[in-house]
Design an enzyme around this catalytic site. Structure first.
Site, PDB file in Angstrom:
ATOM      1  N   ALA A  13       0.806  -1.227   0.000  1.00 46.42           N
ATOM      2  CA  ALA A  13       0.000   0.000   0.000  1.00 46.42           C
ATOM      3  C   ALA A  13       0.837   1.274   0.000  1.00 46.42           C
ATOM      4  O   ALA A  13       0.282   2.371   0.016  1.00 46.42           O
ATOM      5  CB  ALA A  13      -0.948  -0.007   1.199  1.00 46.42           C
ATOM      6  N   ASP A  62       6.734  -7.586   5.680  1.00 40.57           N
ATOM      7  CA  ASP A  62       7.224  -8.343   4.519  1.00 40.57           C
ATOM      8  C   ASP A  62       6.230  -9.475   4.294  1.00 40.57           C
ATOM      9  O   ASP A  62       6.142 -10.408   5.107  1.00 40.57           O
ATOM     10  CB  ASP A  62       8.632  -8.885   4.804  1.00 40.57           C
ATOM     11  N   VAL A  63       5.491  -9.403   3.200  1.00 36.94           N
ATOM     12  CA  VAL A  63       4.399 -10.369   2.972  1.00 36.94           C
ATOM     13  C   VAL A  63       4.897 -11.781   2.671  1.00 36.94           C
ATOM     14  O   VAL A  63       4.102 -12.710   2.580  1.00 36.94           O
ATOM     15  CB  VAL A  63       3.449  -9.915   1.839  1.00 36.94           C
ATOM     16  N   ASN A  89      -2.164  -7.421  -2.346  1.00 42.32           N
ATOM     17  CA  ASN A  89      -1.814  -6.669  -3.553  1.00 42.32           C
ATOM     18  C   ASN A  89      -0.308  -6.544  -3.796  1.00 42.32           C
ATOM     19  O   ASN A  89       0.106  -6.322  -4.939  1.00 42.32           O
ATOM     20  CB  ASN A  89      -2.451  -5.267  -3.440  1.00 42.32           C
ATOM     21  N   TYR A 155       6.794 -14.511 -13.062  1.00 46.26           N
ATOM     22  CA  TYR A 155       5.678 -13.594 -12.782  1.00 46.26           C
ATOM     23  C   TYR A 155       4.374 -14.169 -13.322  1.00 46.26           C
ATOM     24  O   TYR A 155       3.348 -14.160 -12.644  1.00 46.26           O
ATOM     25  CB  TYR A 155       5.988 -12.244 -13.421  1.00 46.26           C
ATOM     26  N   ALA A 157       3.655 -17.294 -13.929  1.00 47.05           N
ATOM     27  CA  ALA A 157       3.300 -18.478 -13.141  1.00 47.05           C
ATOM     28  C   ALA A 157       2.639 -18.061 -11.834  1.00 47.05           C
ATOM     29  O   ALA A 157       1.622 -18.634 -11.412  1.00 47.05           O
ATOM     30  CB  ALA A 157       4.544 -19.322 -12.857  1.00 47.05           C
ATOM     31  N   ALA A 158       3.207 -17.049 -11.197  1.00 41.76           N
ATOM     32  CA  ALA A 158       2.658 -16.593  -9.919  1.00 41.76           C
ATOM     33  C   ALA A 158       1.247 -16.043 -10.105  1.00 41.76           C
ATOM     34  O   ALA A 158       0.340 -16.345  -9.322  1.00 41.76           O
ATOM     35  CB  ALA A 158       3.571 -15.526  -9.318  1.00 41.76           C
ATOM     36  N   LYS A 159       1.053 -15.235 -11.133  1.00 40.52           N
ATOM     37  CA  LYS A 159      -0.255 -14.590 -11.306  1.00 40.52           C
ATOM     38  C   LYS A 159      -1.310 -15.605 -11.739  1.00 40.52           C
ATOM     39  O   LYS A 159      -2.473 -15.507 -11.315  1.00 40.52           O
ATOM     40  CB  LYS A 159      -0.147 -13.442 -12.312  1.00 40.52           C
TER      41      LYS A 159
END
Ligand code: NAI
Length: 258
Positions: A13, A62-63, A89, A155, A157-159
């Site tokens: 954010a 840190d997500v 996000n 990227y 693959a992750a999404k």
């Protein structure tokens, strides 16, 4: 004031789309945890929200770290009395051909963009189930969940994983009236994308995207706010593309059948 009395967390954010989501939620009454690995950036966004008359808490997080994600949820509960809206996000983009991508780079991109969504959703859902008043989880995908992006295999693959995971999570959480949905942005002006949008790339984008412009973060945030609101009570496991027609458009570059 769609979010009056609601408590929300937005990850990533401090910047771009997450900043627009946090600001939008707060402007409509939510108390917002501004979570980001960039502590100074999160502070600045929280301060801007408060200066505009909203309520916000900056939470350095840190997500990719389960303990920090759990702490983030605890902070929301302690400061705002519960958690109603979780927006996963935060994300990063790293470029490189698959044949040149190290395992470490792959793991970093998967952990930041996908494992983070698992960790954030799990911690939020456990709290929401305990509360027993339903909830909203909104995850940021990308057009590259369904379109290839040469030079960004990890990227994509992750999404793709974010969207697939969100459907299963939506099924599991439906009995608790916790909805899970994705927003799938197209090209958007943020710190993540700006370095890539050189004049030739922008010209190609404007040809590729029927609406012929790159989105502002607020245009993406509008979709997230919809899924976070009561109006979206009957939407689960769905994805809203906000991409100027990027995916819909099947035309040949510069040509039509005549
Ligand atoms: P941005 O770079 O402006 O914001 C991303 C934020 O995430 C930054 O504040 C960054 O500090 C934070 N972050 C990165 N790693 C983190 C971590 N480990 N823990 C906590 N926070 C972390 O980027 P943007 O564009 O606003 O990205 C937001 C989301 O939108 C991402 O998931 C991205 O993949 C997605 N997206 C962006 C598009 C674009 O064109 N900008 C297009 C499609 C999707």
């Amino acid at each position: 004031m769609r979010f009056s009395g609601k408590s929300a967390i937005v990850t990533g954010a401090a910047s771009g789309i997450g900043r627009a989501v946090a600001t939008g939620l707060a402007a409509e009454g939510a108390r917002v945890v501004v979570a980001d690995i960039n502590a100074a950036g999160a502070q600045e966004v929280a301060r801007a929200i408060e200066q505009a008359g909203g309520v916000a808490l900056a939470q350095p997080t840190d997500v990719t770290k389960a303990a920090e994600v759990e702490r983030m949820v605890q902070e929301a509960v302690e400061r705002f009395g519960g958690l109603d809206i979780m927006v996963n996000n935060a994300g990063i983009l790293r470029v490189g051909l698959v044949v040149d991508t190290s395992e470490a780079e792959w793991e970093l991109v998967l952990r930041t963009n996908l494992t983070s969504v698992f960790l954030g959703s799990k911690a939020a859902a456990r709290q929401m189930i305990r509360q027993g008043r339903g909830g909203r989880i909104v995850n940021t995908s990308s057009i590259h969940a369904v379109l290839s992006e040469p030079n960004a295999g990890a990227y994509t693959a992750a999404k793709g994983g974010v969207e697939a995971f969100s459907r299963t999570l939506a099924s599991e959480l439906a009995p608790h009236k916790i909805t899970v949905n994705c927003v799938r942005p197209g090209a958007t002006w943020t710190n993540l994308s700006r370095p890539f949008y050189t004049p030739p790339v922008l010209a190609a984008l404007n040809q590729r995207v029927p609406l012929q412009e790159v989105a502002q973060p607020e245009w993406i945030a509008a979709g997230v706010l919809f899924f976070a609101s009561d109006e979206a009570r009957y939407c689960i496991g769905t994805t809203l593309a906000i991409d100027g027609g990027y995916i819909m458009h099947g035309g040949l570059p510069g040509l039509m059948y005549e």
